[in-house]
Design an enzyme around this catalytic site. Sequence first.
Site, PDB file in Angstrom:
ATOM      1  N   ASP A 112      31.390  48.542  32.780  1.00 37.94           N
ATOM      2  CA  ASP A 112      32.645  49.213  33.154  1.00 37.94           C
ATOM      3  C   ASP A 112      33.790  48.559  32.395  1.00 37.94           C
ATOM      4  O   ASP A 112      33.601  47.593  31.666  1.00 37.94           O
ATOM      5  CB  ASP A 112      32.873  49.083  34.658  1.00 37.94           C
ATOM      6  CG  ASP A 112      32.852  47.613  35.093  1.00 37.94           C
ATOM      7  OD1 ASP A 112      33.895  46.942  34.948  1.00 37.94           O
ATOM      8  OD2 ASP A 112      31.793  47.123  35.536  1.00 37.94           O
ATOM      9  N   ASP A 159      36.381  47.155  34.027  1.00 36.65           N
ATOM     10  CA  ASP A 159      37.079  46.445  35.091  1.00 36.65           C
ATOM     11  C   ASP A 159      38.164  47.382  35.649  1.00 36.65           C
ATOM     12  O   ASP A 159      37.844  48.526  35.985  1.00 36.65           O
ATOM     13  CB  ASP A 159      37.624  45.115  34.577  1.00 36.65           C
ATOM     14  CG  ASP A 159      37.938  44.144  35.711  1.00 36.65           C
ATOM     15  OD1 ASP A 159      37.067  43.970  36.590  1.00 36.65           O
ATOM     16  OD2 ASP A 159      39.034  43.582  35.729  1.00 36.65           O
TER      17      ASP A 159
END
Length: 283
Positions: free
Chosen positions: A208, A210
Amino acid sequence: MTLGIVGGTGLYKFDGLDIQEERAVETPFGVPSAPLVRGLHAGKEIWFLARHGAGHAKLPHEVNYRANVFALKQVGVTHAIGVSAVGSLREEIAPGDLTIPAQYFDWTRGRREATFFGNGVAAHVSTAEPTCAELTKRVVDAAASIGTKIRTGTTYACVEGPRLGTRAESFFLRGPAGCDVVGMTNVPEAFLMREAQIAYCTVAIATDWDCWRDDPSTHVTVADVIARYGASLATAVAVMRQAIATQDFSFDCPSRHALEMALLTPDAALTPAQRSWIDVLRT
């Protein structure tokens, strides 16, 4: 020289390993997360340890990192490759990308047992270069041979968890702290590996971005991590299999001599119990 694999999120066994034994190990620092598994791959002996235990029973702050690392050293591991899920703090590191960090930024707040030393045994190991450059090179070479790119030279911020971070924290880590990825498990693991004189690096899988991006739909959630993680984890495992099959892990390196100038307490001042575990680290 013996290679160890430390499995992170989703990697609780090493598929394809010809298992020879499972060994429940006790250490002076407690019990590791799971029994150690010894097996053969491409005719080479490997020790595997699930960092979080079977079924991900342990959160990052609950892992007994000292017991995990000491147990690996106790069975003869001299070189270790970890696998970890991370969030990306850089646009150029997209979900699914692999990186092997060269540096660590400790943001764990000092709540974890972070050293083997203390209680009458004084030592200060150098962690200026906390990972093994030669081990990293051999993993990257193996990856390239099967068409997989691994980014190197990155900095891993280790946070306490188990909560996911705030945007303020994300901006700090990617800004003033100069970090490239963020995770919850490689500290104190990397530093304990150095104290144990084990050459170490970790294959970090970006799951991802974050939460630093402006688009809220890109902010990390557990559901997104799990959904994206499987294919990338399979790639990381394929890289490790190729590395084991094609690379020589019998090399010497500075990590293997980290205690030579670090231990301050003279042997004559050690108790028999202290000497017994220090001798394991010094092998």
